[in-house]
Design a protein around this motif. Structure first.
Motif, mmCIF file in Angstrom:
data_model
loop_
_atom_site.group_PDB
_atom_site.id
_atom_site.type_symbol
_atom_site.label_atom_id
_atom_site.label_comp_id
_atom_site.label_asym_id
_atom_site.label_seq_id
_atom_site.Cartn_x
_atom_site.Cartn_y
_atom_site.Cartn_z
ATOM 1 N N ASN A 31 -6.383 2.900 -10.218
ATOM 2 C CA ASN A 31 -5.130 3.034 -9.469
ATOM 3 C C ASN A 31 -4.886 1.803 -8.590
ATOM 4 O O ASN A 31 -5.813 1.291 -7.979
ATOM 5 C CB ASN A 31 -5.247 4.287 -8.598
ATOM 6 C CG ASN A 31 -3.908 4.754 -8.122
ATOM 7 O OD1 ASN A 31 -3.637 4.731 -6.947
ATOM 8 N ND2 ASN A 31 -3.040 5.146 -9.022
ATOM 9 N N SER A 33 -4.361 -0.190 -5.582
ATOM 10 C CA SER A 33 -4.745 0.221 -4.224
ATOM 11 C C SER A 33 -3.625 -0.025 -3.225
ATOM 12 O O SER A 33 -2.919 -1.034 -3.293
ATOM 13 C CB SER A 33 -5.982 -0.557 -3.802
ATOM 14 O OG SER A 33 -6.174 -0.394 -2.427
ATOM 15 N N LYS A 34 -3.490 0.919 -2.283
ATOM 16 C CA LYS A 34 -2.472 0.697 -1.256
ATOM 17 C C LYS A 34 -3.064 -0.033 -0.053
ATOM 18 O O LYS A 34 -2.405 -0.226 0.949
ATOM 19 C CB LYS A 34 -1.776 1.988 -0.869
ATOM 20 C CG LYS A 34 -2.661 3.105 -0.401
ATOM 21 C CD LYS A 34 -1.796 4.293 -0.156
ATOM 22 C CE LYS A 34 -1.965 4.738 1.264
ATOM 23 N NZ LYS A 34 -1.574 5.974 1.682
ATOM 24 N N GLU A 75 -1.659 1.527 6.856
ATOM 25 C CA GLU A 75 -1.002 2.443 5.919
ATOM 26 C C GLU A 75 0.371 1.915 5.474
ATOM 27 O O GLU A 75 1.122 2.611 4.798
ATOM 28 C CB GLU A 75 -0.801 3.819 6.566
ATOM 29 C CG GLU A 75 -2.072 4.565 6.929
ATOM 30 C CD GLU A 75 -2.845 5.047 5.703
ATOM 31 O OE1 GLU A 75 -2.213 5.261 4.653
ATOM 32 O OE2 GLU A 75 -4.077 5.181 5.806
ATOM 33 N N ALA A 208 6.963 13.515 7.586
ATOM 34 C CA ALA A 208 7.027 13.058 6.190
ATOM 35 C C ALA A 208 8.434 12.602 5.853
ATOM 36 O O ALA A 208 8.647 11.591 5.186
ATOM 37 C CB ALA A 208 6.595 14.178 5.267
ATOM 38 N N LYS A 211 9.089 9.180 7.301
ATOM 39 C CA LYS A 211 8.303 8.175 6.594
ATOM 40 C C LYS A 211 8.985 7.826 5.254
ATOM 41 O O LYS A 211 9.166 6.661 4.921
ATOM 42 C CB LYS A 211 6.898 8.734 6.352
ATOM 43 C CG LYS A 211 5.905 7.705 5.905
ATOM 44 C CD LYS A 211 4.492 8.287 6.002
ATOM 45 C CE LYS A 211 3.435 7.309 5.557
ATOM 46 N NZ LYS A 211 3.306 7.044 4.187
ATOM 47 N N GLY A 316 1.742 6.515 -6.698
ATOM 48 C CA GLY A 316 1.095 6.874 -5.434
ATOM 49 C C GLY A 316 0.892 8.383 -5.400
ATOM 50 O O GLY A 316 1.864 9.121 -5.304
ATOM 51 N N PHE A 317 -0.342 8.815 -5.501
ATOM 52 C CA PHE A 317 -0.578 10.263 -5.578
ATOM 53 C C PHE A 317 -0.280 10.978 -4.261
ATOM 54 O O PHE A 317 0.025 12.157 -4.251
ATOM 55 C CB PHE A 317 -2.007 10.553 -6.042
ATOM 56 C CG PHE A 317 -2.189 10.276 -7.508
ATOM 57 C CD1 PHE A 317 -1.800 11.202 -8.454
ATOM 58 C CD2 PHE A 317 -2.692 9.064 -7.936
ATOM 59 C CE1 PHE A 317 -1.920 10.928 -9.809
ATOM 60 C CE2 PHE A 317 -2.825 8.787 -9.286
ATOM 61 C CZ PHE A 317 -2.435 9.723 -10.225
ATOM 62 N N ASP A 318 -0.358 10.232 -3.156
ATOM 63 C CA ASP A 318 -0.099 10.876 -1.852
ATOM 64 C C ASP A 318 1.300 11.472 -1.822
ATOM 65 O O ASP A 318 1.541 12.524 -1.250
ATOM 66 C CB ASP A 318 -0.100 9.848 -0.712
ATOM 67 C CG ASP A 318 -1.337 9.012 -0.690
ATOM 68 O OD1 ASP A 318 -2.123 9.160 -1.631
ATOM 69 O OD2 ASP A 318 -1.483 8.237 0.261
ATOM 70 N N ILE A 319 2.219 10.748 -2.482
ATOM 71 C CA ILE A 319 3.615 11.174 -2.414
ATOM 72 C C ILE A 319 3.823 12.503 -3.148
ATOM 73 O O ILE A 319 4.651 13.315 -2.768
ATOM 74 C CB ILE A 319 4.535 10.063 -2.939
ATOM 75 C CG1 ILE A 319 5.947 10.352 -2.501
ATOM 76 C CG2 ILE A 319 4.479 9.896 -4.408
ATOM 77 C CD1 ILE A 319 6.669 9.162 -2.070
ATOM 78 N N GLN A 321 1.792 14.833 -3.110
ATOM 79 C CA GLN A 321 1.366 15.854 -2.162
ATOM 80 C C GLN A 321 2.498 16.143 -1.167
ATOM 81 O O GLN A 321 2.828 17.290 -0.892
ATOM 82 C CB GLN A 321 0.178 15.302 -1.395
ATOM 83 C CG GLN A 321 -0.983 16.248 -1.340
ATOM 84 C CD GLN A 321 -2.157 15.520 -0.686
ATOM 85 O OE1 GLN A 321 -2.184 14.300 -0.554
ATOM 86 N NE2 GLN A 321 -3.123 16.290 -0.266
ATOM 87 N N THR A 322 3.099 15.057 -0.667
ATOM 88 C CA THR A 322 4.183 15.209 0.310
ATOM 89 C C THR A 322 5.351 15.982 -0.286
ATOM 90 O O THR A 322 5.952 16.832 0.361
ATOM 91 C CB THR A 322 4.707 13.810 0.742
ATOM 92 O OG1 THR A 322 3.599 12.981 0.971
ATOM 93 C CG2 THR A 322 5.590 13.896 1.928
#
Ligand code: ASP
Length: 520
Positions: A31, A33-34, A75, A208, A211, A316-319, A321-322
């Protein structure tokens, strides 16, 4: 038998599925990286690339005055990239970048280092191997795309000439448009109902929301500019090409279909010894194109692997989740439409067992998922509907190209869910009249949506405008759009295939052609 020969002998759809799964694993492992950035800068007249990672903070300052212009935390990769992109050439030339990197040494003590950069040319995310192999996948999609236009032209000319006259074409056309519109309306209704019940927009935190709006704001301006007004009369007028060659060159699907229909029907009105060679030529040409699909599909596992690996590695897997509830609402809706609505439709109106139907189009669904493009999937859809579902060429060549352009069940459902979601996030109450307006505009927008990746979100802007939801709201959903585009495209193409079977059945021609079912 060795492992490799077993792998080689797998059926094509198993190989594609394997390509998809391995690609997803490969992409997720590597992946992007951020927490890393690649800085291309000039040092002593030489261009140099440096990778910066694990920064504590990155500051941009004016090179002369050393006044700090912007500061980014660890971040903030996306914000930083957007900021740099927004600068013009002279601002970039006067920029000093200072990265503060905090690491721990072997004894566990914190060490702070600083890196300075001047003459910065580019700042990018660090590319991983999946990004480098993406061109293999792009070649695969381009091969499918180049088939689509000549295939539609040739097979529709043959198809229309065998349909015989305007009356038959008109009858089938009217039936097809009616079914398409009913299906789209059902899809939108499912989307509206689910988003009113699940209320995904109320499940997202204030933090969220802020952001997302800030991070994606710079990316939406281009999309807002691309959007056009919805004009039904113009859309109808534009179906008639002034120059069929330019329609072909610009892949104007509706114009090409119109031209091919007129040519095909008119061929039946001239003497047989004149029309026969023309029809035979296009018939041979379209068979050759279908054969080409077979060849291209041989590299499908590799193409799918490369595309999925690149997409997943950039994602981006975080998104996810959001935006979990938003994505979940749409995916539940798509699953209902795909398996319950379309499944029952083929069962009731075409007499096909839904399992057989989905098995028959499994490669179509896989290619739609990976390519996010109904146009690229069209040649595969035509081939599979003919070979596995027994829909004759004269129906597939008419119904599927039009379906790829007009019938976007997945996209219109997505527009409804996204509109309600954005309204909920902004705290806008949508009454029944507004929801009906969404239904109508999403239905019309579906016709105007080009069958290529990412157009659904541009047409969404029209839907948002129709009920006064701030169009900037698309920043909220942009991060998951690529993934949801993949999902909605599967439903778009499956809907086309389902309608083709229903029309063939109603014309009494389903299964008349020899079906090659050994693949199913
Ligand atoms: N990618 C979709 C398709 O080609 C269109 C969209 O929803 O963006 O069917």
């Amino acid at each position: 038998m060795s492992f490799f020969s077993k792998l080689w002998n797998l059926k094509l759809h198993h190989k594609i599925l394997l390509g998809l799964l391995l690609g997803a694993i490969f992409g997720a492992t590597l992946n992007v990286s951020k927490y890393e950035l690649e800085i291309t800068h000039k040092e002593k007249d030489k261009e140099k690339s440096t990778i910066v990672n694990n920064w504590e903070k990155i500051e941009f300052a004016d090179i002369q005055s050393r006044v700090v212009l912007q500061t980014f935390g660890k971040e903030d990769q996306l914000k930083l990239l957007n900021y740099f992109q927004s600068l013009d050439k002279s601002a970039k030339a006067n920029l000093l970048m200072l990265a503060t990197i905090r690491t721990t040494d072997r004894s566990g003590a914190v060490v702070t280092t600083r890196q300075y950069f001047e003459n910065i040319k580019k700042i990018e995310k660090v590319k991983t191997i999946p990004i480098y192999i993406k061109p293999i996948g792009t070649i695969f999609i381009r091969l499918l795309m180049f088939i689509a236009i000549p295939l539609v032209l040739a097979s529709l000319i043959v198809g229309a000439s065998s349909l015989g006259n305007i009356k038959t074409v008109g009858k089938i056309g009217a039936k097809m448009i009616t079914i398409y519109f009913i299906l789209i309306a059902i899809a939108i209704t499912i989307g509206l109902t689910l988003s009113n019940v699940i209320r995904p927009g109320e499940r997202i935190s204030e933090e969220a929301r802020e952001k997302l709006l800030v991070e994606f704001a710079p990316n939406i301006q281009a999309k807002i500019q691309e959007s056009v007004e919805l004009n039904v009369i113009n859309t109808i007028v534009n179906i008639v090409p002034t120059n069929p060659i330019s329609a072909l060159a610009n892949a104007e699907m509706l114009q090409i279909v119109f031209f091919a229909l007129v040519v095909g029907i008119t061929l039946t009105a001239i003497r047989k010894e004149k029309s026969e060679p023309v029809i035979k030529f296009f018939d041979g040409f379209s068979d050759m194109m279908i054969k080409m699909v077979d060849y291209i599909m041989k590299i499908a596992p590799l193409g799918v692997f490369a595309l999925i690996a690149a997409t997943v590695s950039e994602f981006g897997f975080d998104i996810l989740q959001t935006l979990f509830w938003y994505a979940a609402t749409l995916i539940i809706g798509l699953l209902i439409h795909q398996f319950i609505v379309l499944g029952s439709m083929v069962k009731i109106f075409a007499g096909i067992n839904p399992i057989k139907f989905f098995k028959g189009i499994r490669e179509v669904m896989l290619i739609a998922f990976t390519s996010s493009s109904s146009a690229a999937t069209l040649p595969v859809n035509m081939e599979k509907c003919e070979q596995n579902l027994g829909v004759p060429k004269k129906i597939t060549s008419f119904v599927l190209p039009l379906g790829a352009t007009i019938n976007m069940d997945g996209t219109s459902m997505y527009q409804a869910v996204a509109a309600v979601f954005i309204a909920q996030v902004y705290g806008i109450e949508l009454h029944i009249t507004e929801q009906l307006i969404i239904l109508l505009t999403a239905l019309l927008a579906s016709i105007g949506t080009a069958p290529v990746p990412g157009v659904g979100i541009i047409m969404l802007i029209i839907v948002l405008r129709s009920v006064n939801i701030p169009e900037e709201g698309i920043a909220l959903i942009l991060g998951v759009d690529r993934f949801l585009d993949m999902c909605r495209t599967v439903v778009n193409v499956s809907g086309d295939a389902a309608v083709a079977t229903v029309i063939a059945k109603s014309e009494g021609v389903l299964g008349i052609n020899s079906m090659k079912n050994e693949n199913c």
